[in-house]
Design an enzyme around this catalytic site. Structure first.
Site, short mmCIF file in Angstrom:
data_model
loop_
_atom_site.label_atom_id
_atom_site.label_comp_id
_atom_site.label_asym_id
_atom_site.label_seq_id
_atom_site.Cartn_x
_atom_site.Cartn_y
_atom_site.Cartn_z
N ASP A 1 5.24 -1.83 -5.75
CA ASP A 1 5.00 -1.67 -4.32
C ASP A 1 4.80 -0.21 -3.95
O ASP A 1 5.40 0.68 -4.57
CB ASP A 1 6.18 -2.22 -3.51
CG ASP A 1 6.29 -3.73 -3.59
OD1 ASP A 1 5.29 -4.38 -3.93
OD2 ASP A 1 7.40 -4.27 -3.32
N PRO A 2 3.99 0.08 -2.92
CA PRO A 2 3.80 1.48 -2.49
C PRO A 2 5.11 2.19 -2.15
O PRO A 2 5.25 3.39 -2.42
CB PRO A 2 2.91 1.34 -1.26
CG PRO A 2 2.14 0.08 -1.49
CD PRO A 2 3.10 -0.84 -2.19
#
Length: 326
Positions: free
Chosen positions: A49-50
């Site tokens: 995930d970012p």
């Protein structure tokens, strides 16, 4: 008929074990590494995930053929859970949907965590890449549509409480299988404890067979990146300048050999004659007392380099994927 264009980039192959910073998406990370190495092809082994940081194994060139083996590898995460809130994304990015003033004790946390060790049933977050009727769950969630995501079985090897900096947070380390959502762990533990929970911080520290010692940061890559030659000044003829070839050797030294991704498979060295036959797609009889007689999957090497992946039947290796960049 239109002519097919040449592949752009260098035929570099191997693994870059990228220490992805927060805020960078996995696709963006792959594009950045591909550009830095001027590689023909690149891909990653498992989305991060970012908002998460840490290990994102990125395959270059022919190493992309070994991505499934790394994706199946055991993962290790270090994460911080915030108590007292449930969020739409199960992490810091989402809006608060429920809240509670209750906070769990250390004993309650340890008891709850113990229930998650082993093979468990887990429902992925609403904001996840799971496909529902052909649509990504996160696309449906962003459009405001609540969907029912089926549970899946995942395996948790260990879930340890590392520290409790205060009553509002707890830090854990989890060793888990492919497909495990750490955000779901935080959400479910919070529900079990009656106080709600979400991921406040997440870092992936291992993806088997790679370890933290293999990590390389963007800064380290950029420090040895060979810059482009300066553009000709106005009026200067290019022919008047010596041809400059960019030297990628320092950057390539940070690439891990493709074979490292296949520690999970039997590895058999071949002679030059055997290697020649395998390059042509032909089976070969394996010799030597240590050569396996049967294996659903195995790989063969020549001069210490990966040559092919295939199966072994009655002492005969039959290639399925042949690697050409030796």
């Amino acid at each position: 008929m239109a002519r097919r264009g040449k592949k752009k980039g260098r035929p570099v192959s191997g693994w870059v074990i990228f220490d992805k910073p927060k805020g960078m998406g996995s696709t963006e990370a792959v594009s950045k590494i591909k550009w830095l190495f001027n590689a023909e092809k690149a891909g990653h082994a498992g989305t991060l995930d970012p908002l998460a940081s840490g290990m994102l194994p990125i395959a270059l060139g022919e190493a992309t053929k070994t991505v499934p083996y790394v994706m199946d590898g055991t993962k290790v995460y270090r994460f911080r859970v915030g108590w007292g809130e449930q969020r739409s994304t199960d992490d810091m990015e989402g809006v608060v949907t429920h809240s509670s003033q209750q906070r769990p004790s250390r004993e309650e946390i340890l008891a709850a965590a113990a229930q998650y060790v082993g093979v468990i049933s887990q429902v992925p977050p609403q904001f996840s890449a799971i496909k529902i009727d052909g649509e990504r769950a996160y696309d449906l969630a962003r459009s405001g549509e609540a969907v029912e995501i089926p549970s899946r079985e995942v395996e948790i090897d260990s879930l340890d409480l590392v520290e409790m900096p205060d009553e509002h947070f707890a830090e854990f380390e989890v060793v888990c299988s492919k497909g495990t959502y750490v955000r779901s762990l935080a959400r479910d533990m919070g529900l079990d404890l009656g106080c709600y929970g979400y991921i406040a911080e997440l870092r992936r520290i291992e993806v088997s067979p790679f370890t933290g010692e293999d990590l390389v940061t963007l800064s380290e890559l950029e420090q040895v990146w060979p810059p482009m030659p300066p553009k000709p000044e106005e009026g200067e003829e290019v022919e008047d300048r010596p041809f400059i070839v960019r030297d990628f050797s320092a950057l390539d030294a940070l690439v891990i050999d493709t074979l490292a991704a296949l520690e999970c498979l039997p590895q058999v060295p071949l002679s030059d004659d055997q290697a020649h036959r395998v390059r042509l797609g032909n089976p070969v009889i394996l010799r030597g007392r240590d050569a396996p007689l049967e294996a659903d999957e195995a790989c063969v090497t020549t001069k210490g380099k990966l040559l092919a992946i295939g199966l072994i039947e009655q002492g005969q290796f039959k290639p399925k994927r042949v690697f050409t960049s030796l």
